[in-house]
Scaffold this motif. Structure first.
Motif, PDB file in Angstrom:
ATOM      1  N   LEU A 206       0.813  -1.215   0.000  1.00 47.76           N
ATOM      2  CA  LEU A 206       0.000   0.000   0.000  1.00 47.76           C
ATOM      3  C   LEU A 206       0.844   1.262   0.000  1.00 47.76           C
ATOM      4  O   LEU A 206       0.424   2.302  -0.510  1.00 47.76           O
ATOM      5  CB  LEU A 206      -0.931  -0.006   1.213  1.00 47.76           C
ATOM      6  CG  LEU A 206      -2.263  -0.737   1.021  1.00 47.76           C
ATOM      7  CD1 LEU A 206      -2.940  -0.971   2.363  1.00 47.76           C
ATOM      8  CD2 LEU A 206      -3.183   0.042   0.089  1.00 47.76           C
ATOM      9  N   ALA A 207       2.061   1.191   0.558  1.00 50.60           N
ATOM     10  CA  ALA A 207       2.940   2.359   0.571  1.00 50.60           C
ATOM     11  C   ALA A 207       3.334   2.759  -0.841  1.00 50.60           C
ATOM     12  O   ALA A 207       3.450   3.952  -1.155  1.00 50.60           O
ATOM     13  CB  ALA A 207       4.180   2.075   1.413  1.00 50.60           C
ATOM     14  N   VAL A 208       3.535   1.766  -1.708  1.00 44.77           N
ATOM     15  CA  VAL A 208       3.864   2.048  -3.104  1.00 44.77           C
ATOM     16  C   VAL A 208       2.629   2.553  -3.845  1.00 44.77           C
ATOM     17  O   VAL A 208       2.683   3.524  -4.601  1.00 44.77           O
ATOM     18  CB  VAL A 208       4.439   0.784  -3.781  1.00 44.77           C
ATOM     19  CG1 VAL A 208       4.512   0.958  -5.290  1.00 44.77           C
ATOM     20  CG2 VAL A 208       5.826   0.466  -3.222  1.00 44.77           C
ATOM     21  N   VAL A 209       1.500   1.894  -3.613  1.00 41.42           N
ATOM     22  CA  VAL A 209       0.270   2.254  -4.308  1.00 41.42           C
ATOM     23  C   VAL A 209      -0.140   3.695  -3.994  1.00 41.42           C
ATOM     24  O   VAL A 209      -0.570   4.440  -4.878  1.00 41.42           O
ATOM     25  CB  VAL A 209      -0.853   1.272  -3.923  1.00 41.42           C
ATOM     26  CG1 VAL A 209      -2.217   1.782  -4.388  1.00 41.42           C
ATOM     27  CG2 VAL A 209      -0.582  -0.100  -4.532  1.00 41.42           C
ATOM     28  N   ARG A 210       0.022   4.108  -2.743  1.00 38.92           N
ATOM     29  CA  ARG A 210      -0.401   5.459  -2.368  1.00 38.92           C
ATOM     30  C   ARG A 210       0.424   6.522  -3.090  1.00 38.92           C
ATOM     31  O   ARG A 210      -0.033   7.661  -3.244  1.00 38.92           O
ATOM     32  CB  ARG A 210      -0.279   5.641  -0.851  1.00 38.92           C
ATOM     33  CG  ARG A 210       1.140   5.774  -0.343  1.00 38.92           C
ATOM     34  CD  ARG A 210       1.213   5.803   1.163  1.00 38.92           C
ATOM     35  NE  ARG A 210       0.490   6.926   1.743  1.00 38.92           N
ATOM     36  CZ  ARG A 210       0.324   7.110   3.044  1.00 38.92           C
ATOM     37  NH1 ARG A 210       0.812   6.244   3.903  1.00 38.92           N
ATOM     38  NH2 ARG A 210      -0.323   8.171   3.483  1.00 38.92           N
ATOM     39  N   TYR A 211       1.612   6.163  -3.558  1.00 38.47           N
ATOM     40  CA  TYR A 211       2.509   7.111  -4.216  1.00 38.47           C
ATOM     41  C   TYR A 211       2.029   7.469  -5.615  1.00 38.47           C
ATOM     42  O   TYR A 211       2.253   8.588  -6.077  1.00 38.47           O
ATOM     43  CB  TYR A 211       3.914   6.518  -4.275  1.00 38.47           C
ATOM     44  CG  TYR A 211       5.003   7.498  -4.625  1.00 38.47           C
ATOM     45  CD1 TYR A 211       5.688   8.194  -3.638  1.00 38.47           C
ATOM     46  CD2 TYR A 211       5.347   7.739  -5.951  1.00 38.47           C
ATOM     47  CE1 TYR A 211       6.687   9.097  -3.955  1.00 38.47           C
ATOM     48  CE2 TYR A 211       6.341   8.643  -6.281  1.00 38.47           C
ATOM     49  CZ  TYR A 211       7.013   9.315  -5.284  1.00 38.47           C
ATOM     50  OH  TYR A 211       7.994  10.215  -5.603  1.00 38.47           O
ATOM     51  N   VAL A 212       1.357   6.521  -6.284  1.00 38.05           N
ATOM     52  CA  VAL A 212       1.070   6.714  -7.701  1.00 38.05           C
ATOM     53  C   VAL A 212      -0.416   6.652  -8.047  1.00 38.05           C
ATOM     54  O   VAL A 212      -0.805   7.066  -9.132  1.00 38.05           O
ATOM     55  CB  VAL A 212       1.866   5.682  -8.544  1.00 38.05           C
ATOM     56  CG1 VAL A 212       1.260   4.299  -8.461  1.00 38.05           C
ATOM     57  CG2 VAL A 212       1.993   6.122  -9.995  1.00 38.05           C
ATOM     58  N   CYS A 213      -1.268   6.165  -7.122  1.00 36.23           N
ATOM     59  CA  CYS A 213      -2.673   5.918  -7.444  1.00 36.23           C
ATOM     60  C   CYS A 213      -3.622   6.878  -6.741  1.00 36.23           C
ATOM     61  O   CYS A 213      -3.303   7.439  -5.696  1.00 36.23           O
ATOM     62  CB  CYS A 213      -3.053   4.479  -7.076  1.00 36.23           C
ATOM     63  SG  CYS A 213      -2.169   3.229  -8.033  1.00 36.23           S
ATOM     64  N   ASP A 214      -4.821   7.041  -7.326  1.00 37.18           N
ATOM     65  CA  ASP A 214      -5.883   7.861  -6.744  1.00 37.18           C
ATOM     66  C   ASP A 214      -6.773   7.032  -5.820  1.00 37.18           C
ATOM     67  O   ASP A 214      -7.317   7.544  -4.845  1.00 37.18           O
ATOM     68  CB  ASP A 214      -6.782   8.450  -7.840  1.00 37.18           C
ATOM     69  CG  ASP A 214      -6.002   9.187  -8.897  1.00 37.18           C
ATOM     70  OD1 ASP A 214      -5.150  10.008  -8.523  1.00 37.18           O
ATOM     71  OD2 ASP A 214      -6.236   8.929 -10.096  1.00 37.18           O
ATOM     72  N   GLU A 215      -6.963   5.777  -6.179  1.00 38.51           N
ATOM     73  CA  GLU A 215      -7.869   4.911  -5.450  1.00 38.51           C
ATOM     74  C   GLU A 215      -7.302   3.500  -5.427  1.00 38.51           C
ATOM     75  O   GLU A 215      -6.382   3.166  -6.184  1.00 38.51           O
ATOM     76  CB  GLU A 215      -9.256   4.913  -6.109  1.00 38.51           C
ATOM     77  CG  GLU A 215      -9.230   4.528  -7.579  1.00 38.51           C
ATOM     78  CD  GLU A 215     -10.589   4.639  -8.244  1.00 38.51           C
ATOM     79  OE1 GLU A 215     -11.589   4.263  -7.615  1.00 38.51           O
ATOM     80  OE2 GLU A 215     -10.645   5.085  -9.409  1.00 38.51           O
ATOM     81  N   ALA A 216      -7.865   2.695  -4.527  1.00 40.96           N
ATOM     82  CA  ALA A 216      -7.396   1.317  -4.419  1.00 40.96           C
ATOM     83  C   ALA A 216      -8.581   0.380  -4.272  1.00 40.96           C
ATOM     84  O   ALA A 216      -9.587   0.716  -3.625  1.00 40.96           O
ATOM     85  CB  ALA A 216      -6.453   1.158  -3.227  1.00 40.96           C
ATOM     86  N   LEU A 217      -8.452  -0.776  -4.884  1.00 38.81           N
ATOM     87  CA  LEU A 217      -9.398  -1.868  -4.714  1.00 38.81           C
ATOM     88  C   LEU A 217      -8.648  -2.987  -4.013  1.00 38.81           C
ATOM     89  O   LEU A 217      -7.684  -3.533  -4.556  1.00 38.81           O
ATOM     90  CB  LEU A 217      -9.943  -2.325  -6.071  1.00 38.81           C
ATOM     91  CG  LEU A 217     -11.101  -3.325  -6.059  1.00 38.81           C
ATOM     92  CD1 LEU A 217     -11.916  -3.203  -7.344  1.00 38.81           C
ATOM     93  CD2 LEU A 217     -10.625  -4.758  -5.902  1.00 38.81           C
ATOM     94  N   VAL A 218      -9.065  -3.296  -2.789  1.00 39.37           N
ATOM     95  CA  VAL A 218      -8.395  -4.315  -1.983  1.00 39.37           C
ATOM     96  C   VAL A 218      -9.062  -5.661  -2.243  1.00 39.37           C
ATOM     97  O   VAL A 218     -10.295  -5.776  -2.167  1.00 39.37           O
ATOM     98  CB  VAL A 218      -8.453  -3.965  -0.489  1.00 39.37           C
ATOM     99  CG1 VAL A 218      -7.759  -5.041   0.349  1.00 39.37           C
ATOM    100  CG2 VAL A 218      -7.818  -2.606  -0.234  1.00 39.37           C
ATOM    101  N   MET A 219      -8.236  -6.682  -2.551  1.00 40.08           N
ATOM    102  CA  MET A 219      -8.747  -8.020  -2.834  1.00 40.08           C
ATOM    103  C   MET A 219      -8.275  -9.007  -1.771  1.00 40.08           C
ATOM    104  O   MET A 219      -7.128  -8.956  -1.323  1.00 40.08           O
ATOM    105  CB  MET A 219      -8.304  -8.483  -4.221  1.00 40.08           C
ATOM    106  CG  MET A 219      -8.852  -7.626  -5.349  1.00 40.08           C
ATOM    107  SD  MET A 219      -8.492  -8.294  -6.988  1.00 40.08           S
ATOM    108  CE  MET A 219      -9.434  -9.820  -6.948  1.00 40.08           C
ATOM    109  N   TRP A 220      -9.186  -9.887  -1.405  1.00 43.00           N
ATOM    110  CA  TRP A 220      -8.890 -10.921  -0.409  1.00 43.00           C
ATOM    111  C   TRP A 220      -9.617 -12.198  -0.819  1.00 43.00           C
ATOM    112  O   TRP A 220     -10.820 -12.181  -1.067  1.00 43.00           O
ATOM    113  CB  TRP A 220      -9.354 -10.465   0.974  1.00 43.00           C
ATOM    114  CG  TRP A 220      -9.164 -11.470   2.072  1.00 43.00           C
ATOM    115  CD1 TRP A 220      -8.002 -12.064   2.451  1.00 43.00           C
ATOM    116  CD2 TRP A 220     -10.176 -11.984   2.935  1.00 43.00           C
ATOM    117  NE1 TRP A 220      -8.214 -12.929   3.499  1.00 43.00           N
ATOM    118  CE2 TRP A 220      -9.547 -12.888   3.827  1.00 43.00           C
ATOM    119  CE3 TRP A 220     -11.544 -11.769   3.063  1.00 43.00           C
ATOM    120  CZ2 TRP A 220     -10.253 -13.591   4.808  1.00 43.00           C
ATOM    121  CZ3 TRP A 220     -12.239 -12.446   4.042  1.00 43.00           C
ATOM    122  CH2 TRP A 220     -11.587 -13.348   4.897  1.00 43.00           C
TER     123      TRP A 220
END
Length: 276
Positions: A206-220
Motif C-alpha cells: 500500500l505504501a507504493v500504491v499510495r505514491y502513484v494511485c488515486d484509489e485502491a481496490l483491496v482483494m482478499w
C-alpha cells in the motif's frame, strides 16, 4: 467523463478454486487504480484477464467504450488488443528479448504495429527512450548490460511504443531498490499526467500504491472487499483485511506476533461476509 476502462463482475475459476469473483471498477482517462492484496488474493489473475492472458468465465471488460473480446483470433485482433491494454511485468526479461538491443526491441514493436518508415521509427525510438529517461547508450545495450531500473524503464518504453489506452503494472517495482523504485514511480506519474494513459497498478504494498494511485481496490481470497479513494481508505480502513495490510508495514512498536494472530483470525467467518 466517459470511462477509459470499465470492468464488470469478472469471475475466474480453476476447477473448484475460485481465483477471482465479482471484480468491478472503472478508470477515468489519466486515472490510476491500485489492485491491492497479498499472494493468492486474485489481483494478478485479474490483471491477466485485463490484458487477455486469461479468459474470464463471466463478466466484461471495455476500453474506451468498446468491449474487449474474451479471446482474440488473428493478427489484426491481437494487435488491436495490444494497443488497448499493455502490461509491464515484475521481471522485465519477460518482455525484453535478451538477443536484441533495446533499440532493436523498440524498433521491432513499431514495425509490428505498422510503422514502415525507417527514419520515422528511429526518431520514435529516441523519443520513447527519452520519455523514460534513457538514451543512446541504453539503446545500444542488450538487457543484460543494463541495471534493474534501466531494464524496467526499457520495458515501460516497450509498452508505450504501441500507445496503449491502459497500462497494467504487475508488481512492476517490487524487485527494485527503494531509490530506484522512487525513480520509476515518478516516471509513471509523469507519463500518466502527460499522456493521459490510465494505470492499473497491481501490488501487495500500500505504501507504493499510495505514491502513484488515486484509489485502491483491496482483494482478499479472490473477492473485492474494499474500494475507495486512497486518502480515505488509508485513514479509515473498514475491512479487517485492509487493516491487516496496513498493520503489516513495519513501524515503531510493530509486533509480528500480533500480525500473525490477526491473520489467523481472518480465516474465521466474518459477520456479513459469505464464505470464500
Amino acid at each position: 467523463m466517459n470511462a477509459l476502462l470499465e470492468v464488470s463482475r469478472l469471475r475466474k475459476a480453476y476447477g473448484p478454486t475460485v481465483a477471482v469473483d465479482g471484480v468491478s471498477f472503472s478508470l477515468p482517462p489519466g486515472g490510476a487504480l491500485g489492485l491491492v492484496g497479498e499472494s493468492g488474493s486474485g489481483k494478478t489473475t485479474t490483471a491477466r484477464m485485463l490484458v487477455g492472458l486469461e479468459r474470464p468465465d463471466s463478466g466484461s471488460i471495455s476500453v474506451l467504450g468498446q468491449p474487449l473480446a474474451p479471446a482474440v483470433h488473428g493478427r489484426a485482433a491481437r494487435l488491436a488488443r495490444a494497443k488497448a491494454v499493455q502490461m509491464v511485468y515484475q521481471d522485465p526479461y519477460l518482455s525484453l528479448d535478451a538477443r536484441l538491443t533495446i533499440g532493436e526491441t523498440l524498433d521491432g514493436v513499431l514495425r509490428l504495429h505498422g510503422h514502415r518508415d525507417r527514419s520515422a521509427r528511429a526518431a520514435r525510438v529516441r523519443e520513447l527512450l527519452a520519455q523514460v529517461g534513457l538514451g543512446d547508450r541504453e539503446a545500444a545495450a542488450r538487457p543484460r548490460g543494463l541495471s534493474g531500473g534501466q531494464r524496467q524503464r526499457a520495458a515501460i518504453a516497450r509498452a508505450l511504443a504501441v500507445e496503449p489506452a491502459v497500462l497494467v503494472l504487475d508488481e512492476a517495482v517490487s524487485a527494485l531498490d527503494v531509490s530506484v523504485q522512487a525513480q520509476v514511480l515518478n516516471l509513471l506519474t509523469d507519463i500518466r499526467r502527460e499522456a493521459g494513459i490510465g494505470l492499473v497498478f497491481v501490488s501487495h504494498d500500500l505504501a507504493v500504491v499510495r505514491y502513484v494511485c488515486d484509489e485502491a481496490l483491496v482483494m482478499w481470497q479472490g473477492r473485492p472487499v474494499e474500494h475507495r479513494a486512497l486518502p480515505d481508505l488509508l485513514a479509515r480502513p473498514e475491512h479487517p483485511y485492509t487493516r491487516l495490510l496496513l498493520a503489516s508495514v513495519p513501524h515503531p512498536g510493530w509486533e509480528p506476533g500480533d500480525i500473525a494472530s490477526r491473520r489467523r483470525a481472518l480465516s474465521e467467518p466474518i459477520p456479513g461476509e459469505r464464505p470464500a
